[in-house]
Design an enzyme around this catalytic site. Structure first.
Site, short mmCIF file in Angstrom:
data_model
loop_
_atom_site.label_atom_id
_atom_site.label_comp_id
_atom_site.label_asym_id
_atom_site.label_seq_id
_atom_site.Cartn_x
_atom_site.Cartn_y
_atom_site.Cartn_z
N TRP A 206 -15.98 -2.16 -30.36
CA TRP A 206 -14.69 -2.10 -29.48
C TRP A 206 -15.05 -2.12 -28.10
O TRP A 206 -16.07 -1.71 -27.46
CB TRP A 206 -14.25 -0.56 -29.67
CG TRP A 206 -13.03 -0.26 -28.64
CD1 TRP A 206 -11.60 -0.54 -29.11
CD2 TRP A 206 -13.08 0.13 -27.19
NE1 TRP A 206 -10.95 -0.31 -27.87
CE2 TRP A 206 -11.64 0.35 -26.97
CE3 TRP A 206 -14.05 0.63 -26.47
CZ2 TRP A 206 -11.20 0.46 -25.76
CZ3 TRP A 206 -13.82 0.78 -25.15
CH2 TRP A 206 -12.12 1.00 -24.70
N ASP A 373 5.30 0.00 -24.05
CA ASP A 373 4.18 0.46 -25.09
C ASP A 373 4.40 1.71 -25.52
O ASP A 373 5.71 2.36 -25.51
CB ASP A 373 2.90 0.32 -24.28
CG ASP A 373 1.80 -0.09 -25.04
OD1 ASP A 373 1.38 0.56 -25.85
OD2 ASP A 373 1.59 -1.35 -24.87
N ASP A 374 3.49 2.41 -26.14
CA ASP A 374 3.45 3.56 -26.82
C ASP A 374 4.48 4.48 -26.06
O ASP A 374 3.98 4.72 -24.59
CB ASP A 374 1.99 4.11 -26.98
CG ASP A 374 2.25 5.13 -27.96
OD1 ASP A 374 3.15 5.47 -28.77
OD2 ASP A 374 0.78 5.50 -28.66
N ARG A 450 -7.99 8.92 -33.87
CA ARG A 450 -6.99 9.06 -32.77
C ARG A 450 -5.58 10.06 -33.26
O ARG A 450 -4.63 9.57 -33.05
CB ARG A 450 -6.43 7.46 -32.58
CG ARG A 450 -5.76 7.33 -31.08
CD ARG A 450 -5.56 5.91 -30.82
NE ARG A 450 -4.88 5.75 -29.50
CZ ARG A 450 -3.61 5.60 -29.23
NH1 ARG A 450 -2.54 5.49 -30.44
NH2 ARG A 450 -3.02 5.27 -27.93
N LYS A 483 4.80 -6.20 -29.94
CA LYS A 483 3.19 -6.00 -30.27
C LYS A 483 3.05 -5.07 -31.42
O LYS A 483 3.38 -4.00 -31.43
CB LYS A 483 2.61 -5.31 -28.88
CG LYS A 483 1.03 -4.93 -28.75
CD LYS A 483 0.74 -4.56 -27.45
CE LYS A 483 -0.96 -4.24 -27.63
NZ LYS A 483 -1.08 -3.52 -26.30
N TRP A 484 2.30 -5.63 -32.29
CA TRP A 484 2.01 -4.83 -33.77
C TRP A 484 0.75 -4.25 -33.50
O TRP A 484 -0.37 -5.12 -33.51
CB TRP A 484 2.29 -5.68 -34.75
CG TRP A 484 2.19 -5.11 -36.05
CD1 TRP A 484 1.16 -4.52 -36.75
CD2 TRP A 484 3.01 -5.30 -37.23
NE1 TRP A 484 1.08 -4.00 -37.92
CE2 TRP A 484 2.47 -4.54 -38.46
CE3 TRP A 484 4.40 -5.61 -37.47
CZ2 TRP A 484 3.08 -4.22 -39.56
CZ3 TRP A 484 4.84 -5.64 -38.63
CH2 TRP A 484 4.40 -4.90 -39.78
N ASP A 485 0.61 -3.02 -33.47
CA ASP A 485 -0.66 -2.32 -33.16
C ASP A 485 -1.39 -1.71 -34.30
O ASP A 485 -0.37 -1.34 -35.43
CB ASP A 485 -0.89 -1.39 -32.16
CG ASP A 485 -1.86 -1.42 -31.28
OD1 ASP A 485 -3.17 -1.55 -31.70
OD2 ASP A 485 -2.07 -0.74 -29.96
N MET A 486 -2.54 -1.42 -34.58
CA MET A 486 -3.28 -0.78 -35.55
C MET A 486 -4.32 -0.12 -34.95
O MET A 486 -5.56 -0.82 -34.62
CB MET A 486 -3.38 -1.71 -36.91
CG MET A 486 -4.05 -1.16 -37.94
SD MET A 486 -5.72 -1.03 -38.20
CE MET A 486 -5.74 -0.83 -40.11
N CYS A 533 -2.04 -6.76 -32.72
CA CYS A 533 -3.37 -6.03 -32.07
C CYS A 533 -3.90 -4.90 -32.93
O CYS A 533 -3.24 -4.44 -33.87
CB CYS A 533 -2.72 -5.25 -30.73
SG CYS A 533 -3.92 -4.02 -29.82
N ASP A 555 -9.35 -4.57 -25.93
CA ASP A 555 -8.94 -3.51 -24.80
C ASP A 555 -9.78 -3.60 -23.73
O ASP A 555 -9.29 -3.01 -22.73
CB ASP A 555 -9.05 -2.08 -25.40
CG ASP A 555 -7.77 -1.90 -26.39
OD1 ASP A 555 -6.80 -2.45 -26.47
OD2 ASP A 555 -7.88 -0.69 -27.41
#
Length: 738
Positions: A206, A373-374, A450, A483-486, A533, A555
Site C-alpha cells: 500500500w 467522497d465517503d 477498516r 468512484k468504485w472503491d474496495m 479504486c 493512495d
C-alpha cells in the site's frame, strides 16, 4: 491471414506484423511450443521440439515416458502423469485421483474474437484482421475436452490466450470432475547461459505499488501471486522474461498480463534441462471447481507481448492493445473532466454548504468537476459505521442529493460520487437485517478490516440489493462520475449457501459477481465515467480496465513517490488509465513538501485532478491551477494516445527521472523531467529524446517559454540539456513539428 496450419509439418503459425508464434502437433498428439519471436517468413521444423532424441516419446516407446514428459516443451502442460514442472491443469476424478493427459483432437480458425462467459476480455476493432485459433485437446479417460484459444492482433503485435474446459463425459455415463488448477497460459523456452533470461515483476505494498523489480531467473521456482481476493498492492498480475542484455531500446522481452481481478499466480521454473517455464492464471490455492457432465468453464485471458526492441516496445504494444481492444468507455479518447475530490479537504466533516463553497472555489480556479467522497450516506460519521446503507444522510445534505447536484451544476461543475458497494459495516442497517450476507466461516467471528466486512456478492439477492440502491442514487440526480472503491482484502471466505464440496468456487465466483455488477452499471449508464479504486491501487489490472477507463493508481499522492509507482504501472498500462492528482504539502502519506509545479507535472502523466482544500493553498499555488488546467487540455491527446518512452529512471538510482509521450504521427511530443536530488560538482544533464521524426524540425517550448527550433535528428542524437540544481523540481518540454 494471421493464422495458418501447415498440414505437412503439423505446425500452427500465428503471425502479427512483427512476431511469429509456432505450435506443433508432436508425436502421439502432444501439443508442443516451438517458437515465439521475430516474424518468420517460413515456419521452422518440428525438430525444435527434440522429440527424435532420447528419451523418446511414449508413442515411440513406453520405456521412459516420465523422462520424456518432464522435458518436452508443452504448450499446455498437465499434472499427474510425469511433468514435475509447474502445470496449467490439474483434475481430480470421482475417486479423488489426480491426473490428466491431453492429446490433440482438432482445430478451427475463425475471423474475429470470441467472448468469455462472464469475464472481461479483449475485442477486435472494426477494421482489424484479428483471427482466433481453437485447438481442441481431449482426455478420453476423464471425458474432458480442453480448448486452447489464441487470438492474433497483427497491428499491436499481441497474442492473447485463454482456455475453455468442457466435461463431455455424458456419452459414457459421465462423472463429475473437480478442477483444482486451471491456468491460462504457459511459455516454455530454453535458457541460454551466456545471455539467459531475467524476470521483471512489479511488487509493492500500500502506498508504493508496482515498483519495477528485475532479477535473475534462478534454478527452482519463483512466483508472484495474490491470495487476497484482489490482484493486490503487493503484486501485479504481470511478468516479463527479458534477456540479460535487454534494456528499454534493445533486446528481447516477452511480457504476460493477466486479465483478472482476483487471486492469481505467475510462476517460473528453471528446470534441470536448462529450460524456463512461465505459467500464469488463477491461483490454485483455495480453488476447486466442480465440473459436472455437460458443464463448461472459461478461464480468464492472458495477453502476450513480444518485443525484439527492448522493454519500451513491449510496453508500447501493451498500451496500444489495451487502448484499442480492452477499454470500452466512451471516455477512452476524450479529455477527462478535471476533478477535485473533497476527501483530503474535509474527510467526513462536510455538509452541503461546505461542499458548495469548495465547488465555487474550484470553479474560480478552472476545475471542472466536484467529487463527493465517503461520508454522504446513512449514519456515516466515521469509518466505523453505515457502509451498505446507500441512502442520503439529509442531516448533512439538506434537500438531498438532487438539490446538491443541481447547485453544483448551477455553479458550473459536473458532479461525481464515491461508493464502496462490496463492503458492509457491522454497525449498519443492512447488516443488522442480514447478518448472513457477509463472508464468514461457520462458528467464527469474521475479521474486520477498516472496521468493515465483505458482502457475499456471489449471492444474487445481495448483488441485487446493493445494485438497486446504487442505481437508484444515480437515477436521482445528474451524476456523471462514480468512484468504485474496495478498501480491504478478502478473508473468512465462507458462504452459507454453497454446499461443502463447492466452497472452493467462492473466490472465483466473487470476481465473476464483481464483473456482473460493474457490467450492469456501465450498461445502464453508458456515458458514466467510472473510476475503480481499491484502497488505492490494489485492483489496478486489465480486468478492471474493461469496465473503467481509469483506475486510482495509489493512495500515495506524493509526487516523488509517484515517480516509481507510475513508472511501474506504465510498463503495462496506458498513461490515460492512471488516476493521478495534485495534493497538499506536506504530503499526508510521507510528509514531504514538493513544489506545486512538480506535483502538477507528475500528475499530468495520468488522468489529472486535485485532492486538496483550495482555501489552504498559498496565493502562488492557487494562481498556478488555471495554467495547469489549460496545459492538461492542451497536452492530454499526446499523453493519452501517444507512444510512451522511458528516458531515465529514478528507480534505477538515477538522481533524476525523465519520460516522454509522442503522437503517433510524430507531430507533437511532451517530455517531463524531474530533478529528484541535486548533486554537488556535477554539470547539466543531457537527455537524448526518442520517437521523433529525424527529418523534421520542431519548435521547442520549455515550461511555456519558446526556446527556438531544433531538428529531429539533433534532438534524437544530441539531446537537450537540463540543469542539475534543486531538489524535487520539474521541467516540461513541448515539441511541435513545424
Amino acid at each position: 491471414m494471421p493464422i495458418s496450419f501447415d498440414e505437412q509439418k503439423q505446425i500452427f503459425k500465428l503471425d502479427t506484423d512483427r512476431t511469429t508464434y509456432l505450435i506443433g502437433i508432436g508425436p502421439g498428439g502432444l501439443l508442443g511450443h516451438i517458437y515465439y519471436g521475430p516474424k518468420l517468413n517460413h515456419a521452422c521444423g518440428m525438430d525444435m521440439l527434440r522429440a527424435d532424441e532420447y528419451p523418446y516419446p511414449p508413442s515411440v516407446t513406453p520405456r521412459d515416458k516420465i523422462s520424456f514428459v518432464d522435458y518436452y516443451l508443452f504448450e499446455f502442460p498437465t499434472g499427474g502423469v510425469g511433468d514435475f514442472r509447474p502445470t496449467c491443469l490439474e483434475v481430480r476424478n470421482a475417486r479423488g485421483q489426480r491426473g490428466c493427459e491431453l492429446v490433440y483432437d482438432s482445430y478451427a480458425i475463425e475471423s474475429g474474437k470470441p467472448r468469455l462467459e462472464g469475464l472481461p476480455c479483449s475485442f477486435p476493432g472494426e477494421d482489424d484482421a484479428v483471427q482466433t485459433l481453437y485447438l481442441n485437446l481431449k482426455d478420453e479417460v476423464l471425458g474432458l475436452t480442453v480448448t486452447l484459444l489464441y487470438s492474433a492482433f497483427p497491428r499491436e503485435n499481441i497474442i492473447t490466450r485463454s482456455v475453455m474446459l468442457a466435461n463431455t463425459g455424458m456419452e459414457n455415463g459421465g462423472e463429475t470432475l473437480h478442477i483444482g488448477r486451471v491456468l491460462s497460459a504457459c511459455l516454455d523456452v530454453d535458457q541460454d547461459g551466456q545471455n539467459g533470461y531475467e524476470l521483471i515483476t512489479l511488487p509493492g505494498a500500500w502506498g508504493r505499488e508496482r515498483h519495477v523489480q528485475r532479477s535473475a531467473v534462478r534454478r527452482g521456482r519463483q512466483s508472484v501471486f495474490s491470495l487476497r481476493g484482489e490482484s493486490s498492492h503487493q503484486y501485479q498480475p504481470f511478468a516479463a522474461l527479458v534477456r540479460h542484455d535487454t534494456n528499454e531500446e534493445q533486446g528481447e522481452a516477452i511480457g504476460l498480463s493477466f486479465v483478472y481481478s482476483g487471486n492469481f499466480l505467475a510462476e517460473t521454473e528453471w528446470s534441470q534441462m536448462d529450460q524456463i517455464r512461465l505459467v500464469m492464471g488463477i491461483h490454485p490455492d483455495g480453488f476447486d471447481w466442480e465440473l459436472r457432465p455437460g458443464e463448461s468453464f472459461d478461464a480468464p485471458e492472458v495477453v502476450l507481448s513480444y518485443s525484439a526492441e527492448g522493454t519500451g516496445q513491449m510496453t508500447r504494444q501493451f498500451h496500444d492493445f489495451f487502448r484499442g481492444h480492452m477499454i470500452r468507455s466512451p471516455y477512452l479518447h476524450r479529455d477527462r473532466p478535471i476533478l477535485i475530490n473533497n476527501w483530503e479537504a474535509t474527510y467526513f466533516d462536510f455538509n452541503t454548504e461546505r461542499l458548495l463553497t469548495l465547488a465555487r472555489e474550484a470553479k474560480s480556479a478552472g476545475i471542472e468537476m466536484l467529487v463527493m467522497d465517503d461520508g454522504w450516506f446513512g449514519d456515516r460519521k466515521d469509518d466505523f459505521r453505515s457502509l451498505g446503507d446507500w441512502f442520503v444522510n439529509e442531516e448533512k445534505l439538506p434537500g438531498g442529493l438532487s438539490y446538491l447536484v443541481e447547485e453544483v451544476n448551477r455553479i458550473g461543475l459536473k458532479f461525481g460520487i464515491w461508493f464502496e458497494p462490496e463492503m458492509v459495516s457491522p454497525d449498519s442497517e443492512i447488516f443488522r437485517a442480514h447478518p448472513d450476507w457477509a463472508l464468514q466461516l461457520c462458528g467464527r467471528k469474521p475479521s474486520c478490516g477498516r472496521m468493515q466486512l465483505v458482502l457475499d456478492i456471489t449471492r444474487q439477492e445481495v448483488r441485487d440489493c446493493i445494485m438497486d440502491q446504487l442505481l437508484s442514487i444515480l437515477h436521482s440526480a445528474n451524476i456523471e462520475y462514480v468512484k468504485w472503491d474496495m478498501n480491504r482484502s478478502l478473508t473468512d471466505v465462507g458462504n452459507l449457501v454453497l454446499p461443502s464440496d463447492r466452497q472452493g468456487e467462492l473466490l472465483h465466483r466473487y470476481v465473476l459477481a464483481l464483473y456482473e455488477m460493474q457490467e450492469r452499471l456501465v450498461t445502464e449508464f453508458p456515458e458514466l465515467l467510472l473510476e475503480n479504486c481499491s484502497s488505492g491501487g490494489a485492483r489496478f489490472d486489465a480486468g478492471e480496465l474493461y469496465y473503467s477507463p481509469q483506475i486510482w493508481t495509489s493512495d500515495d499522492t506524493d509526487a516523488i513517490e509517484r515517480l516509481r509507482i507510475q513508472e511501474g504501472t506504465a510498463m503495462v498500462f496506458p498513461l490515460s488509465s492512471m488516476g493521478a492528482h495534485v495534493s497538499i504539502c506536506p504530503n499526508e502519506q510521507v510528509g514531504r513538501s514538493t513544489p506545486f509545479k512538480t506535483r502538477g507535472d507528475v500528475a499530468m502523466s495520468g488522468t489529472f485532478g486535485y485532492e486538496l482544500d483550495i482555501a489552504k493553498l498559498t496565493a502562488e499555488e492557487r494562481t498556478q491551477i488555471p495554467g495547469q488546467v489549460a496545459d492538461y487540455h492542451r497536452f492530454h491527446g499526446i499523453v493519452a494516445d501517444g507512444d510512451y518512452y522511458r528516458l531515465s529512471s529514478w528507480s534505477d538510482s538515477d538522481p533524476f527521472d525523465c519520460w516522454m509521450s509522442v503522437r503517433k504521427d510524430r507531430s507533437e511530443a511532451l517530455l517531463t523531467f524531474v530533478q529528484v536530488l541535486g548533486r554537488p560538482n556535477f554539470r547539466s544533464r543531457i537527455i537524448k529524446l526518442r520517437g521523433l521524426d529525424p527529418e523534421a524540425r520542431y519548435a521547442v517550448e520549455r515550461d511555456g517559454a519558446a526556446e527556438g527550433e531544433r531538428s529531429g535528428e539533433e534532438l534524437l542524437c544530441c539531446g537537450l540539456r537540463f540543469p542539475n540544481r534543486g531538489d524535487f523540481t520539474s521541467t516540461q518540454v513541448y515539441l511541435k513539428r513545424i
